[in-house]
Design a protein around this motif. Sequence first.
Motif, PDB file in Angstrom:
ATOM      1  N   UNK A  43       0.829  -1.209   0.000  1.00  0.00           N
ATOM      2  CA  UNK A  43       0.000   0.000   0.000  1.00  0.00           C
ATOM      3  C   UNK A  43       0.863   1.259   0.000  1.00  0.00           C
ATOM      4  N   UNK A  44       1.939   1.243   0.764  1.00  0.00           N
ATOM      5  CA  UNK A  44       2.818   2.410   0.842  1.00  0.00           C
ATOM      6  C   UNK A  44       3.433   2.737  -0.519  1.00  0.00           C
ATOM      7  N   UNK A  45       3.701   1.715  -1.312  1.00  0.00           N
ATOM      8  CA  UNK A  45       4.320   1.937  -2.618  1.00  0.00           C
ATOM      9  C   UNK A  45       3.387   2.658  -3.590  1.00  0.00           C
ATOM     10  N   UNK A  46       2.086   2.662  -3.296  1.00  0.00           N
ATOM     11  CA  UNK A  46       1.119   3.276  -4.209  1.00  0.00           C
ATOM     12  C   UNK A  46       0.986   4.783  -4.016  1.00  0.00           C
ATOM     13  N   UNK A  47       1.369   5.281  -2.838  1.00  0.00           N
ATOM     14  CA  UNK A  47       1.207   6.707  -2.533  1.00  0.00           C
ATOM     15  C   UNK A  47       2.565   7.274  -2.123  1.00  0.00           C
ATOM     16  N   UNK A  48       2.991   8.355  -2.755  1.00  0.00           N
ATOM     17  CA  UNK A  48       4.305   8.921  -2.451  1.00  0.00           C
ATOM     18  C   UNK A  48       4.306   9.569  -1.065  1.00  0.00           C
ATOM     19  N   UNK A  49       5.487   9.628  -0.488  1.00  0.00           N
ATOM     20  CA  UNK A  49       5.623  10.260   0.829  1.00  0.00           C
ATOM     21  C   UNK A  49       5.239  11.738   0.767  1.00  0.00           C
ATOM     22  N   UNK A  50       5.631  12.419  -0.320  1.00  0.00           N
ATOM     23  CA  UNK A  50       5.300  13.846  -0.454  1.00  0.00           C
ATOM     24  C   UNK A  50       3.790  14.065  -0.436  1.00  0.00           C
ATOM     25  N   UNK A  51       3.071  13.215  -1.180  1.00  0.00           N
ATOM     26  CA  UNK A  51       1.605  13.349  -1.221  1.00  0.00           C
ATOM     27  C   UNK A  51       1.021  13.072   0.160  1.00  0.00           C
ATOM     28  N   UNK A  52       1.513  12.013   0.828  1.00  0.00           N
ATOM     29  CA  UNK A  52       1.001  11.649   2.151  1.00  0.00           C
ATOM     30  C   UNK A  52       1.208  12.785   3.146  1.00  0.00           C
ATOM     31  N   UNK A  53       2.391  13.404   3.118  1.00  0.00           N
ATOM     32  CA  UNK A  53       2.682  14.498   4.058  1.00  0.00           C
ATOM     33  C   UNK A  53       1.845  15.742   3.740  1.00  0.00           C
ATOM     34  N   UNK A  54       1.758  16.066   2.451  1.00  0.00           N
ATOM     35  CA  UNK A  54       1.035  17.279   2.050  1.00  0.00           C
ATOM     36  C   UNK A  54      -0.431  17.230   2.452  1.00  0.00           C
ATOM     37  N   UNK A  55      -1.051  16.031   2.335  1.00  0.00           N
ATOM     38  CA  UNK A  55      -2.489  15.913   2.579  1.00  0.00           C
ATOM     39  C   UNK A  55      -2.823  15.178   3.878  1.00  0.00           C
ATOM     40  N   UNK A  56      -1.798  14.815   4.643  1.00  0.00           N
ATOM     41  CA  UNK A  56      -1.969  14.089   5.911  1.00  0.00           C
ATOM     42  C   UNK A  56      -2.875  12.876   5.733  1.00  0.00           C
ATOM     43  N   UNK A  57      -2.430  11.981   4.865  1.00  0.00           N
ATOM     44  CA  UNK A  57      -3.117  10.699   4.656  1.00  0.00           C
ATOM     45  C   UNK A  57      -2.048   9.610   4.648  1.00  0.00           C
ATOM     46  N   UNK A  58      -2.457   8.383   4.933  1.00  0.00           N
ATOM     47  CA  UNK A  58      -1.524   7.271   4.797  1.00  0.00           C
ATOM     48  C   UNK A  58      -2.277   6.032   4.325  1.00  0.00           C
ATOM     49  N   UNK A  59      -1.775   5.364   3.279  1.00  0.00           N
ATOM     50  CA  UNK A  59      -2.427   4.144   2.801  1.00  0.00           C
ATOM     51  C   UNK A  59      -2.203   3.006   3.803  1.00  0.00           C
ATOM     52  N   UNK A  60      -3.233   2.200   4.013  1.00  0.00           N
ATOM     53  CA  UNK A  60      -3.142   1.127   5.002  1.00  0.00           C
ATOM     54  C   UNK A  60      -2.999  -0.248   4.369  1.00  0.00           C
ATOM     55  N   UNK A  61      -3.918  -0.583   3.468  1.00  0.00           N
ATOM     56  CA  UNK A  61      -3.832  -1.885   2.814  1.00  0.00           C
ATOM     57  C   UNK A  61      -4.565  -1.832   1.484  1.00  0.00           C
ATOM     58  N   UNK A  62      -4.171  -2.745   0.604  1.00  0.00           N
ATOM     59  CA  UNK A  62      -4.786  -2.820  -0.714  1.00  0.00           C
ATOM     60  C   UNK A  62      -5.371  -4.214  -0.902  1.00  0.00           C
ATOM     61  N   UNK A  63      -6.607  -4.268  -1.390  1.00  0.00           N
ATOM     62  CA  UNK A  63      -7.277  -5.531  -1.692  1.00  0.00           C
ATOM     63  C   UNK A  63      -7.833  -5.430  -3.111  1.00  0.00           C
ATOM     64  N   UNK A  64      -7.204  -6.158  -4.016  1.00  0.00           N
ATOM     65  CA  UNK A  64      -7.590  -6.139  -5.430  1.00  0.00           C
ATOM     66  C   UNK A  64      -7.631  -4.712  -5.961  1.00  0.00           C
ATOM     67  N   UNK A  65      -8.840  -4.197  -6.277  1.00  0.00           N
ATOM     68  CA  UNK A  65      -8.929  -2.874  -6.900  1.00  0.00           C
ATOM     69  C   UNK A  65      -9.256  -1.758  -5.907  1.00  0.00           C
ATOM     70  N   UNK A  66      -9.167  -2.032  -4.628  1.00  0.00           N
ATOM     71  CA  UNK A  66      -9.486  -0.988  -3.643  1.00  0.00           C
ATOM     72  C   UNK A  66      -8.285  -0.732  -2.729  1.00  0.00           C
ATOM     73  N   UNK A  67      -8.109   0.530  -2.375  1.00  0.00           N
ATOM     74  CA  UNK A  67      -7.037   0.957  -1.483  1.00  0.00           C
ATOM     75  C   UNK A  67      -7.667   1.668  -0.285  1.00  0.00           C
ATOM     76  N   UNK A  68      -7.382   1.187   0.912  1.00  0.00           N
ATOM     77  CA  UNK A  68      -7.916   1.809   2.119  1.00  0.00           C
ATOM     78  C   UNK A  68      -6.903   2.810   2.662  1.00  0.00           C
ATOM     79  N   UNK A  69      -7.374   4.013   2.912  1.00  0.00           N
ATOM     80  CA  UNK A  69      -6.506   5.128   3.318  1.00  0.00           C
ATOM     81  C   UNK A  69      -7.040   5.746   4.599  1.00  0.00           C
ATOM     82  N   UNK A  70      -6.122   6.056   5.532  1.00  0.00           N
ATOM     83  CA  UNK A  70      -6.503   6.748   6.760  1.00  0.00           C
ATOM     84  C   UNK A  70      -6.375   8.247   6.553  1.00  0.00           C
ATOM     85  N   UNK A  71      -7.368   8.989   7.021  1.00  0.00           N
ATOM     86  CA  UNK A  71      -7.367  10.438   6.880  1.00  0.00           C
ATOM     87  C   UNK A  71      -8.018  11.073   8.099  1.00  0.00           C
ATOM     88  N   UNK A  72      -7.643  12.314   8.349  1.00  0.00           N
ATOM     89  CA  UNK A  72      -8.311  13.092   9.390  1.00  0.00           C
ATOM     90  C   UNK A  72      -9.252  14.107   8.759  1.00  0.00           C
TER      91      UNK A  72
END
Length: 551
Positions: free
Chosen positions: A76-105
């Motif tokens: 999951x981490x490989x799908x979202x760049x660190x810069x994007x995660x920091x800029x938008x305060x999100x982090x990918x958690x896990x990927x299942x087939x065609x869906x990606x679960x992301x934590x956000x505030x």
Amino acid sequence: MVVEKKQLGQLLLESGQINEAQLTDALTFGRENGVLLGKSVVALGLLTERDLLKVLGNHLGLPSLDITKYNIQDEALMLVSEDFARQHTVIPLFVIEDSLTVATADPLNIEVVDELSRETEKEIMLVLSIEADIERSIDLYYRSTTSLAQTMAAGDDVRVVSREIHEDTEVVQVVDMLLFEAVNMGASDIHIEPRKNDARIRYRVDGVLQQYYSIPSDSVAPMISRLKILADMDIAESRRPQDGRFHFAQKNVEVDLRCSTFPTPNGEKVVMRILDEAKGKIDLNKLGFDATILKDWKETIKTANGILLVTGPTGSGKTTTLYATLNTLNSVAVNIMTVEDPIEYMLENINQSQVNVKAGLTFTTALRTMMRQDPDVILVGEMRDVDTIELAIRAALTGHLVFSTLHTNDASSTFTRLLDMGIDSYLVSSTVRAILAQRLIRILCPRCKKVVEQSDKLLETLKIGTWPDYTGIFEPVGCIHCRNSGYIGRTGVFELLVPNHEIKDLIINGASAGEIEVAAEANGMYSLNKAAKEYVLRGQTSIEEIMRVTL
């Protein structure tokens, strides 16, 4: 949170979490401080961030998750760049087939969700998490999976051949990233160490070296050349050690770095000491002193003349203690002068000088000159040789207060060290007013530390007879908040020896360090080992930590 204020305000009102007056106060606070409504209600204490997320979760039908207890997928981490995660305060958690679960505030920021979906080509599923937890997770997980080899993908195309460094953008960015991350995590040193097939990069955090990156050997030379240019070193010289210094400023980070190179068979090893000026302005009360020792030290430094020594190994915080002490004494009525090698932090209204052997300015020559500068207080960075010590004693005997450091294991052995160097015992006993020995110990992370069952073996290890009532022995575990180290921050452990007549007689008669220590403890001195044990018995540090530091 990036949401329309009216929409979030209506949600909070409808849920009964705040009233109209509180909403008005929050909106006013937001306008005055340039923050959005979500952060305003949290800052004013109207709601906790967890309560706020609960309101949003109920409204949007989204679950909440404590990601500090969740093991995030590398895929999951490989799908979202660190810069994007920091800029938008999100982090990918896990990927299942065609869906990606992301934590956000910030679940109402639809633009971020749409962009994530486009970039990853996945359906985005959201869970809610506290912003600070997401930021800590980004620090931990991206750091552990990032490779500088990827960052420096240009490989052989990246090189530094002249001072036209702006043409080599990749190297500049990588060096800036390393420095910025080291400062942000509170590292004191950065080590770049070439090996046969690669180089490892280690940060010293809370006194312990930890490896963070490895980089391909082809990328080491450009990076070291960039650092040598910054530190004004000769980039063509790699056969002899060099020293330099440079200033680093990026975003909210601004520090000085002392840089040193050392030739090895695999290339030049570089070590950078991070000199954060804020540490030079720390208050004595915040160093971890026991109340009694702090009171005695503050009384001792008010003496009119004599020598006050701070002892301990390299990295034990001696310089920070001395600077905090000088700041306590600093006033218009006092002329304070220092000679250091090097100057670590600049202090306001204190006259600091730096040793320059090539120019003929040594500790000895500086001390001789200082005596003609009408000083009240003198700081000598280190008692390195007999000449320096003798001049410091002469200054003390002529009415000056002299501070300095010495590398000894404890306070009592300082006297025997001075005598072994050939200093007359009478001069030592009559000028040394106090010796402060110190160490820095790491504090256990309060979120993940684990209770250790009390046993006779622990009693034997701690060398105590019975368990005090307040005892709770803990050991480190490791979590997101402490970057898996089990510890967060450090504090000082101190031992203050103020010689009385009995101890002065022992010094004159050439007593051993052990005899002096027994007399000092009988006179009320609290030893380093006992002070460290108190932190263990209060559950603030581990047995392993005090054994590492004090034995």
